[in-house]
Structures are given as C-alpha cells and as structure tokens.
Design a protein around this motif. Structure first.
Motif, short mmCIF file in Angstrom:
data_model
loop_
_atom_site.label_atom_id
_atom_site.label_comp_id
_atom_site.label_asym_id
_atom_site.label_seq_id
_atom_site.Cartn_x
_atom_site.Cartn_y
_atom_site.Cartn_z
N ARG A 73 14.82 -4.14 -5.93
CA ARG A 73 14.61 -3.08 -4.97
C ARG A 73 15.34 -3.39 -3.66
NH1 ARG A 73 8.62 -1.26 -2.68
NH2 ARG A 73 9.31 0.64 -1.59
N THR A 74 15.94 -2.38 -3.04
CA THR A 74 16.53 -2.53 -1.72
C THR A 74 16.17 -1.32 -0.86
OG1 THR A 74 18.64 -1.43 -2.22
CG2 THR A 74 18.51 -3.80 -2.65
N VAL A 75 16.16 -1.55 0.44
CA VAL A 75 15.91 -0.45 1.38
C VAL A 75 16.98 0.62 1.23
CG1 VAL A 75 15.88 0.15 3.83
CG2 VAL A 75 14.65 -1.87 3.02
N ALA A 76 18.24 0.20 1.11
CA ALA A 76 19.32 1.18 1.01
C ALA A 76 19.16 2.07 -0.22
CB ALA A 76 20.67 0.45 0.97
N ALA A 77 18.77 1.46 -1.36
CA ALA A 77 18.60 2.25 -2.57
C ALA A 77 17.41 3.19 -2.45
CB ALA A 77 18.42 1.32 -3.77
N ASP A 78 16.31 2.71 -1.86
CA ASP A 78 15.14 3.58 -1.66
C ASP A 78 15.50 4.80 -0.82
OD1 ASP A 78 13.60 1.85 -3.12
OD2 ASP A 78 12.39 1.14 -1.43
N LEU A 79 16.20 4.56 0.27
CA LEU A 79 16.55 5.67 1.17
C LEU A 79 17.52 6.64 0.49
CD1 LEU A 79 16.91 3.74 4.54
CD2 LEU A 79 15.03 5.23 3.83
N ALA A 80 18.44 6.10 -0.30
CA ALA A 80 19.38 6.97 -1.01
C ALA A 80 18.65 7.83 -2.03
CB ALA A 80 20.46 6.13 -1.68
N THR A 88 0.85 -1.19 0.00
CA THR A 88 0.00 0.00 0.00
C THR A 88 0.88 1.23 0.00
OG1 THR A 88 -1.75 1.17 1.21
CG2 THR A 88 -0.18 -0.05 2.53
N GLY A 89 0.70 2.10 -0.97
CA GLY A 89 1.54 3.29 -1.05
C GLY A 89 3.01 2.92 -1.12
N ALA A 90 3.78 3.50 -0.22
CA ALA A 90 5.22 3.22 -0.19
C ALA A 90 5.57 1.96 0.60
CB ALA A 90 5.96 4.41 0.42
N HIS A 91 4.59 1.33 1.23
CA HIS A 91 4.86 0.22 2.14
C HIS A 91 4.68 -1.13 1.44
CE1 HIS A 91 5.12 3.17 5.23
NE2 HIS A 91 3.82 3.41 5.28
N ASP A 92 5.63 -2.03 1.67
CA ASP A 92 5.60 -3.38 1.13
C ASP A 92 6.16 -4.29 2.22
OD1 ASP A 92 5.69 -5.73 -0.28
OD2 ASP A 92 6.99 -5.01 -1.87
N VAL A 116 14.61 2.84 9.34
CA VAL A 116 13.55 3.84 9.25
C VAL A 116 12.39 3.33 8.40
CG1 VAL A 116 14.58 5.03 7.26
CG2 VAL A 116 13.06 6.27 8.80
N THR A 117 12.67 2.51 7.38
CA THR A 117 11.61 2.01 6.51
C THR A 117 10.63 1.14 7.28
OG1 THR A 117 13.01 2.15 4.56
CG2 THR A 117 11.14 0.65 4.45
N ILE A 118 11.13 0.18 8.06
CA ILE A 118 10.23 -0.71 8.78
C ILE A 118 9.59 0.00 9.97
CG2 ILE A 118 12.05 -1.74 10.23
CD1 ILE A 118 8.92 -3.49 8.77
N ARG A 119 10.31 0.90 10.60
CA ARG A 119 9.70 1.67 11.70
C ARG A 119 8.52 2.48 11.20
NH1 ARG A 119 15.23 2.95 13.73
NH2 ARG A 119 15.01 4.96 12.69
N THR A 120 8.68 3.11 10.05
CA THR A 120 7.61 3.92 9.49
C THR A 120 6.41 3.06 9.10
OG1 THR A 120 9.24 5.51 8.65
CG2 THR A 120 7.04 5.58 7.67
N ALA A 121 6.68 1.91 8.51
CA ALA A 121 5.58 1.02 8.11
C ALA A 121 4.80 0.54 9.33
CB ALA A 121 6.14 -0.17 7.34
#
Length: 395
Positions: A382-389, A244-248, A287-292
């Motif tokens: 896709r990777t978390v590191a690439a998304d955050l960068a 949903t949205g940015a969350h997977d 930060v990605t999983i905390r936000t989700a």
C-alpha cells in the motif's frame, strides 16, 4: 586478511552487528557510504516505536524481549539513553486485525497488557477522538527509541572496542569465494574472512542473485503543533498505533514541548533509485495525514510544520531476510526489514554475530531464513500515492 569480518552498511542493522562482533573480540571493518547515524535511509525521524505485543506476528516477541535487554546493554556501555518505555496504545475496533493480533501476541507470551473499553480509554487518554465501540490495548513495555543517536552510539562503541569504520566510501563490489571475501571500493581492495551485507535499500545492487527482490518505499514523517502541548508530553501521551476506517497511523509524544509526530504507517510512493531519494513531499500527498490528524487528534493543528523523508526495502512477505544465502560462501545477509525492523536491531545484530562466529544462533530467526518458502502471492504494498489515485478515479 584485513579483518575477520566486513560489515557492508553501518546503518541500523550494520551498526548493531559491528558492536556485537567487536564486543566479542572479532576484528571488524564496517563500510558506510555516509556515516553511522545518517538520515538518508531507514534510521531517521527523531523517534521510532518500540513495542513487545507485536501485531506483525507472535514469533517476533522473543526477539523483541532480547532487543529490549540489548538496548539497555548499549545504554550501559555508552552512558546514554536511547529507549524510553512510556507505554504504547494499539487503537481500533475490537474485532479489527490490529487489536486481535496484539491481544493474541500478548496471550501467547504472557505479556503484561490492559484492554481499555471505549469509556475507560476516553477517560484516560482524551487526546484521542474515538469512534463508537473502539478500544485500546495498553502495552506497558512499549515506548520509543532515538534512532539517529542509537546508530551513532553503536558505531562509536564498536570503534572503542577495536572495530574500524570506513566512512564516506561506497562499496562497489562484494565478491565471496571459498577462502574469504573481497570488498572493493573505488579507492582500494579489501580482503576479509566473512562479510555481513546490511546495505538496506542498496542490498540488491551488491548481491542481486542472493538477496530478495526489494521494493523500496519512501517513508514520510510529519510533525504538528499542539494547542495544549502539555497533553502530549512523554508522561501523558504514550506512543500509539491506530487502524480505524481509512486511517492507519502512528504517533509519538512531544520531546521538545513544541511538536507532536504523527505519521502514516505505510509508504508514500515507490523509490526507483535509492541514490535519488526525494526529500521534498508534494503537498497533494499530505492530504492523507492531514485528514487523519483532523479526524483523530483534535487538539493538533492538522497542518504539518516539519516533514522528513526516509526509505526502506520491502520483501514480498514483509519479513526480513537474515542468514546465509544458499550457494554463497562466507556471507550473511540482513536486509529487507520492511518498515518494522529498527526496534529489534540489537537482537538482529546479536543473531548475525552468532552466525558469523559460531555458525548458528539460539535466537528464534527461523521465520527470517533466506531459504524459507515463498508465499503463494506477494502481499499488496500500500502507498499513499496509490490510495489517492484510486480515490480520484472513483470520485
């Protein structure tokens, strides 16, 4: 000959292959650089998802139904439980790729399922905070597996049936020829009739010209404290996948009444050397999983209290390679499961045993053929590191 068959790598696929071969009476030697059930690669994290309405492709459904039967067979032979079918929720917008593909999979194979609109979903599963218009697909034949236990049990059962597992001995060379295969460790040379390569992230090292190029990703599991733990027990909280949205992300019920596992569905970063998997996770990547968790599961405290790091090898098209490579005698490969192989492992083990002992299998693994045509272009990894960068560059 030291054995009919050698299985190199007694992890997820290798342990199931050893078990399936041994129960048919083949003499088997398994080689494992650690020990079956270890947590240094893909088979870890306490729980893994099992599901049948499969959004990665309808062609997997027969394999998953076979796997369900084979998981029950392993339980019957060992007297231990490894699969719990407490249901599974696929959550997202009704026109999103996840919901559409899951419904297509269920329809193609007449699988039992329920489509819950936003209001019914909120009523039945209030643990989830839904966006307006989101829906849930309930798969009653979904649930979770116990990965470390399952691999350990398959290895133990194979040994009970006569297999030999050589532990803590890395294989340094696999050398097939017209008359058999030579397996080399630092200590000695072994000679077998056929070999199954199921070495996961290490496969490219042993047969680099006959296994697909693998991009190895670090997969991170995270656990969170619940304010109301009983809301997340096995009876009340089905496994879920949510796009949903940015969350997977995916989630599992609490097994101990203390922690709830929720994890990002893709890799955190690339692993350049599988011998040097980094188990510590930089706080910035969390930060990605905390936000989700904060946005989607309001009863969980959005700070992970336990973290586990694992890895898997990804092919360009995100489908595994299972079969006999062209030009390589007496060899079967089973590798590149791209983060979604554990649930079908005993079915893959059965198919590989068929290929070794009969030269063919009736199980539908044509889409995993090593000789299948390459796609027009590799799928984006896709990777978390690439998304955050990327976010940092545009902010």
């Amino acid at each position: 000959m030291d054995a009919d068959v050698a299985v190199v790598g007694v992890g997820t696929m290798g342990s199931m292959t050893c078990w399936q071969l041994a129960r048919r009476g083949a003499s088997v030697i398994g080689f494992e650089q650690f020990a079956p059930g270890h947590d240094r690669s893909g088979a870890g994290g306490e729980t893994r998802i099992f599901r049948t309405a499969y959004h990665e492709g309808t062609e997997y459904v027969p394999l998953l139904l076979t796997a369900q039967d084979q998981w029950r067979q392993l339980e019957a032979e060992t007297g231990r439980s490894v699969l719990a079918l407490n249901g599974g929720l696929m959550i997202g917008p009704p026109d999103g790729a996840l919901v559409r593909s899951v419904l297509a999979s269920a329809a193609a194979h007449d699988l039992p399922h329920e489509l819950l609109d936003e209001h019914e979903a909120r009523r039945r599963y209030p643990q989830h905070r839904l966006e307006p218009g989101e829906v849930m697909v309930l798969d009653p034949q979904a649930g979770f597996l116990r990965p470390e236990l399952a691999v350990s049990l398959a290895g133990m059962r194979a040994e009970e049936l006569g297999a030999v597992i050589v532990r803590h001995r890395p294989v340094v060379a696999v050398e097939p020829d017209a008359d058999g295969v030579t397996i080399r460790t630092a200590e000695r040379r072994w000679r077998v009739g056929q070999v199954v390569l199921a070495a996961g992230a290490w496969s490219n090292r042993l047969l680099p010209r006959h296994t697909p190029p693998l991009t190895v990703q670090r997969l991170v599991m995270t656990w969170f404290v619940a304010r109301h733990p009983s809301w997340f027990d096995v009876e009340r909280f089905p496994i879920f996948i949510r796009e949903t949205g940015a969350h997977d992300v995916s989630g599992w019920p609490s097994l101990d009444g203390a922690y709830v596992k929720v994890a990002v569905n893709y890799g955190y970063d690339r692993v350049d050397d599988p011998d040097r998997l980094e188990h510590g996770v930089d706080d910035g990547l969390l930060v990605t999983i905390r936000t989700a968790v904060r946005d989607l599961l309001p009863d969980l405290v959005p700070e992970p209290v336990r973290i586990g790091a694992y890895m898997d090898g990804y092919t360009d098209d995100r489908h595994a390679v299972v079969g006999r490579p062209d030009g390589l005698p007496n060899t079967v490969v089973a590798t590149g499961f791209s983060g979604h192989g554990f649930k079908m492992a005993p079915a893959i083990g059965r198919a590989v045993a068929d290929l070794v002992l009969r030269g063919r299998t009736d199980l539908p693994i044509g889409h995993l053929d090593p000789a299948r045509p390459a796609g027009a272009s590799p799928a984006r990894l896709r990777t978390v590191a690439a998304d955050l960068a990327a976010t940092a560059r545009t902010s």
